[in-house]
Design a protein around this motif. Structure first.
Motif, PDB file in Angstrom:
ATOM      1  N   PRO A  30      -2.021 -25.405  10.377  1.00 20.01           N
ATOM      2  CA  PRO A  30      -1.556 -24.036  10.192  1.00 20.01           C
ATOM      3  C   PRO A  30      -1.071 -23.831   8.758  1.00 20.01           C
ATOM      4  CG  PRO A  30      -0.037 -25.262  11.616  1.00 20.01           C
ATOM      5  CD  PRO A  30      -1.174 -26.170  11.290  1.00 20.01           C
ATOM      6  N   SER A  31      -1.022 -22.600   8.342  1.00 22.42           N
ATOM      7  CA  SER A  31      -0.688 -22.306   6.951  1.00 22.42           C
ATOM      8  C   SER A  31       0.767 -22.647   6.625  1.00 22.42           C
ATOM      9  CB  SER A  31      -0.964 -20.842   6.625  1.00 22.42           C
ATOM     10  OG  SER A  31      -0.214 -20.007   7.484  1.00 22.42           O
ATOM     11  N   ARG A  32       1.620 -22.629   7.622  1.00 19.55           N
ATOM     12  CA  ARG A  32       3.035 -22.913   7.382  1.00 19.55           C
ATOM     13  C   ARG A  32       3.338 -24.389   7.647  1.00 19.55           C
ATOM     14  NH1 ARG A  32       4.466 -23.856  12.236  1.00 19.55           N
ATOM     15  NH2 ARG A  32       3.784 -22.695  14.027  1.00 19.55           N
ATOM     16  N   LEU A  33       4.384 -24.871   7.005  1.00 24.12           N
ATOM     17  CA  LEU A  33       4.837 -26.233   7.252  1.00 24.12           C
ATOM     18  C   LEU A  33       5.538 -26.305   8.602  1.00 24.12           C
ATOM     19  CD1 LEU A  33       6.412 -27.128   3.780  1.00 24.12           C
ATOM     20  CD2 LEU A  33       4.243 -27.943   4.702  1.00 24.12           C
ATOM     21  N   SER A  34       5.552 -27.471   9.188  1.00 29.99           N
ATOM     22  CA  SER A  34       6.278 -27.666  10.450  1.00 29.99           C
ATOM     23  C   SER A  34       7.779 -27.523  10.189  1.00 29.99           C
ATOM     24  CB  SER A  34       5.983 -29.056  11.021  1.00 29.99           C
ATOM     25  OG  SER A  34       6.567 -30.046  10.193  1.00 29.99           O
ATOM     26  N   ASP A  35       8.530 -27.326  11.253  1.00 32.88           N
ATOM     27  CA  ASP A  35       9.983 -27.237  11.116  1.00 32.88           C
ATOM     28  C   ASP A  35      10.545 -28.514  10.510  1.00 32.88           C
ATOM     29  OD1 ASP A  35       9.956 -24.681  12.167  1.00 32.88           O
ATOM     30  OD2 ASP A  35      10.496 -25.335  14.190  1.00 32.88           O
ATOM     31  N   PHE A  36       9.994 -29.665  10.911  1.00 25.87           N
ATOM     32  CA  PHE A  36      10.436 -30.941  10.359  1.00 25.87           C
ATOM     33  C   PHE A  36      10.227 -30.969   8.843  1.00 25.87           C
ATOM     34  CE2 PHE A  36       9.386 -35.152   8.792  1.00 25.87           C
ATOM     35  CZ  PHE A  36      10.535 -35.864   9.131  1.00 25.87           C
ATOM     36  N   CYS A  37       9.030 -30.605   8.400  1.00 23.61           N
ATOM     37  CA  CYS A  37       8.733 -30.638   6.963  1.00 23.61           C
ATOM     38  C   CYS A  37       9.601 -29.652   6.194  1.00 23.61           C
ATOM     39  CB  CYS A  37       7.256 -30.350   6.710  1.00 23.61           C
ATOM     40  SG  CYS A  37       6.175 -31.710   7.167  1.00 23.61           S
ATOM     41  N   LYS A  38       9.785 -28.473   6.748  1.00 16.66           N
ATOM     42  CA  LYS A  38      10.648 -27.487   6.071  1.00 16.66           C
ATOM     43  C   LYS A  38      12.056 -28.042   5.900  1.00 16.66           C
ATOM     44  CE  LYS A  38       9.198 -23.967   8.675  1.00 16.66           C
ATOM     45  NZ  LYS A  38       9.217 -22.685   9.339  1.00 16.66           N
ATOM     46  N   GLU A  39      12.590 -28.629   6.952  1.00 16.04           N
ATOM     47  CA  GLU A  39      13.947 -29.191   6.901  1.00 16.04           C
ATOM     48  C   GLU A  39      14.004 -30.359   5.915  1.00 16.04           C
ATOM     49  OE1 GLU A  39      17.887 -29.089   7.815  1.00 16.04           O
ATOM     50  OE2 GLU A  39      16.402 -27.751   8.701  1.00 16.04           O
ATOM     51  N   TYR A  40      13.022 -31.234   5.979  1.00 10.09           N
ATOM     52  CA  TYR A  40      12.968 -32.412   5.116  1.00 10.09           C
ATOM     53  C   TYR A  40      12.886 -32.010   3.649  1.00 10.09           C
ATOM     54  CZ  TYR A  40      11.567 -37.150   3.731  1.00 10.09           C
ATOM     55  OH  TYR A  40      11.510 -38.392   3.164  1.00 10.09           O
ATOM     56  N   ARG A  41      12.105 -31.005   3.365  1.00  8.75           N
ATOM     57  CA  ARG A  41      11.892 -30.587   1.980  1.00  8.75           C
ATOM     58  C   ARG A  41      13.027 -29.742   1.418  1.00  8.75           C
ATOM     59  NH1 ARG A  41       5.683 -29.762   0.475  1.00  8.75           N
ATOM     60  NH2 ARG A  41       4.925 -31.754   1.245  1.00  8.75           N
ATOM     61  N   MET A  42      13.963 -29.357   2.249  1.00 10.72           N
ATOM     62  CA  MET A  42      15.120 -28.614   1.749  1.00 10.72           C
ATOM     63  C   MET A  42      16.020 -29.510   0.896  1.00 10.72           C
ATOM     64  SD  MET A  42      16.105 -26.166   4.951  1.00 10.72           S
ATOM     65  CE  MET A  42      17.441 -25.357   4.092  1.00 10.72           C
ATOM     66  N   ASN A  43      15.970 -30.808   1.145  1.00 11.52           N
ATOM     67  CA  ASN A  43      16.738 -31.770   0.376  1.00 11.52           C
ATOM     68  C   ASN A  43      15.924 -32.150  -0.865  1.00 11.52           C
ATOM     69  OD1 ASN A  43      17.144 -34.792  -0.313  1.00 11.52           O
ATOM     70  ND2 ASN A  43      19.036 -34.209   0.757  1.00 11.52           N
ATOM     71  N   GLU A  44      16.527 -32.021  -2.035  1.00 10.10           N
ATOM     72  CA  GLU A  44      15.796 -32.263  -3.286  1.00 10.10           C
ATOM     73  C   GLU A  44      15.230 -33.678  -3.360  1.00 10.10           C
ATOM     74  OE1 GLU A  44      16.530 -32.195  -8.111  1.00 10.10           O
ATOM     75  OE2 GLU A  44      17.995 -31.244  -6.792  1.00 10.10           O
ATOM     76  N   PHE A  45      16.016 -34.677  -2.965  1.00 12.06           N
ATOM     77  CA  PHE A  45      15.560 -36.063  -3.004  1.00 12.06           C
ATOM     78  C   PHE A  45      14.385 -36.273  -2.050  1.00 12.06           C
ATOM     79  CE2 PHE A  45      15.686 -40.404  -1.299  1.00 12.06           C
ATOM     80  CZ  PHE A  45      15.540 -41.133  -2.469  1.00 12.06           C
ATOM     81  N   SER A  46      14.522 -35.768  -0.826  1.00  9.87           N
ATOM     82  CA  SER A  46      13.454 -35.916   0.169  1.00  9.87           C
ATOM     83  C   SER A  46      12.187 -35.198  -0.278  1.00  9.87           C
ATOM     84  CB  SER A  46      13.906 -35.360   1.521  1.00  9.87           C
ATOM     85  OG  SER A  46      15.003 -36.074   2.003  1.00  9.87           O
ATOM     86  N   ASN A  47      12.340 -34.020  -0.837  1.00  8.99           N
ATOM     87  CA  ASN A  47      11.181 -33.263  -1.312  1.00  8.99           C
ATOM     88  C   ASN A  47      10.443 -34.042  -2.399  1.00  8.99           C
ATOM     89  OD1 ASN A  47       9.480 -30.893  -1.398  1.00  8.99           O
ATOM     90  ND2 ASN A  47      10.456 -30.455  -3.352  1.00  8.99           N
ATOM     91  N   LYS A  48      11.185 -34.622  -3.324  1.00  9.10           N
ATOM     92  CA  LYS A  48      10.554 -35.417  -4.385  1.00  9.10           C
ATOM     93  C   LYS A  48       9.813 -36.616  -3.804  1.00  9.10           C
ATOM     94  CE  LYS A  48      13.517 -34.202  -8.255  1.00  9.10           C
ATOM     95  NZ  LYS A  48      14.518 -34.670  -9.227  1.00  9.10           N
ATOM     96  N   LYS A  49      10.412 -37.263  -2.790  1.00  5.83           N
ATOM     97  CA  LYS A  49       9.763 -38.403  -2.146  1.00  5.83           C
ATOM     98  C   LYS A  49       8.468 -37.982  -1.451  1.00  5.83           C
ATOM     99  CE  LYS A  49      12.283 -42.032  -2.853  1.00  5.83           C
ATOM    100  NZ  LYS A  49      11.717 -43.193  -3.540  1.00  5.83           N
ATOM    101  N   CYS A  50       8.500 -36.839  -0.795  1.00  2.00           N
ATOM    102  CA  CYS A  50       7.321 -36.334  -0.099  1.00  2.00           C
ATOM    103  C   CYS A  50       6.197 -36.037  -1.102  1.00  2.00           C
ATOM    104  CB  CYS A  50       7.692 -35.083   0.690  1.00  2.00           C
ATOM    105  SG  CYS A  50       6.382 -34.484   1.760  1.00  2.00           S
ATOM    106  N   LEU A  51       6.544 -35.349  -2.178  1.00  2.00           N
ATOM    107  CA  LEU A  51       5.547 -35.021  -3.201  1.00  2.00           C
ATOM    108  C   LEU A  51       5.002 -36.282  -3.865  1.00  2.00           C
ATOM    109  CD1 LEU A  51       7.252 -31.888  -4.788  1.00  2.00           C
ATOM    110  CD2 LEU A  51       5.310 -31.943  -3.205  1.00  2.00           C
ATOM    111  N   GLN A  52       5.866 -37.264  -4.091  1.00  2.00           N
ATOM    112  CA  GLN A  52       5.425 -38.526  -4.693  1.00  2.00           C
ATOM    113  C   GLN A  52       4.464 -39.265  -3.765  1.00  2.00           C
ATOM    114  OE1 GLN A  52       5.972 -39.765  -7.838  1.00  2.00           O
ATOM    115  NE2 GLN A  52       4.443 -41.268  -7.221  1.00  2.00           N
ATOM    116  N   CYS A  53       4.734 -39.218  -2.479  1.00  2.00           N
ATOM    117  CA  CYS A  53       3.846 -39.847  -1.500  1.00  2.00           C
ATOM    118  C   CYS A  53       2.457 -39.208  -1.550  1.00  2.00           C
ATOM    119  CB  CYS A  53       4.452 -39.712  -0.112  1.00  2.00           C
ATOM    120  SG  CYS A  53       3.482 -40.480   1.188  1.00  2.00           S
ATOM    121  N   ASP A  54       2.420 -37.875  -1.578  1.00  2.00           N
ATOM    122  CA  ASP A  54       1.138 -37.169  -1.682  1.00  2.00           C
ATOM    123  C   ASP A  54       0.410 -37.547  -2.968  1.00  2.00           C
ATOM    124  OD1 ASP A  54       1.615 -35.875   0.696  1.00  2.00           O
ATOM    125  OD2 ASP A  54       2.157 -33.963  -0.226  1.00  2.00           O
ATOM    126  N   TYR A  55       1.136 -37.554  -4.070  1.00  2.00           N
ATOM    127  CA  TYR A  55       0.536 -37.866  -5.366  1.00  2.00           C
ATOM    128  C   TYR A  55      -0.035 -39.291  -5.366  1.00  2.00           C
ATOM    129  CZ  TYR A  55      -0.029 -38.693 -10.328  1.00  2.00           C
ATOM    130  OH  TYR A  55      -0.554 -39.012 -11.553  1.00  2.00           O
TER     131      TYR A  55
END
Length: 67
Positions: A30-55
């Motif tokens: 779906p076009s939107r992120l899951s509730d888990f991902c939205k919550e996880y990405r609200m934290n700056e550190f977690s968001n950076k970790k998620c983006l680094q994993c993708d990269y």
């Protein structure tokens, strides 16, 4: 392509996205992120970790030419 994303989602219940070479999302279902991902990405550190994993994953695919 949209139908493939939809079918994949219905089979796996996982969100899937296509990215361009700059790692920007161009199509997802779906076009939107899951509730888990939205919550996880609200934290700056977690968001950076998620983006680094993708990269890291995209870089590996680019180097190995494998999915």
């Amino acid at each position: 392509l949209s139908q493939v994303l939809l079918d994949f989602y219905h089979l796996t219940d996982f969100r899937i996205a296509f990215m361009n070479q700059e790692f920007q999302e161009i199509l997802a279902y779906p076009s939107r992120l899951s509730d888990f991902c939205k919550e996880y990405r609200m934290n700056e550190f977690s968001n950076k970790k998620c983006l680094q994993c993708d990269y890291t994953a995209f870089s590996h695919c680019r180097q190995t030419k494998q999915p």
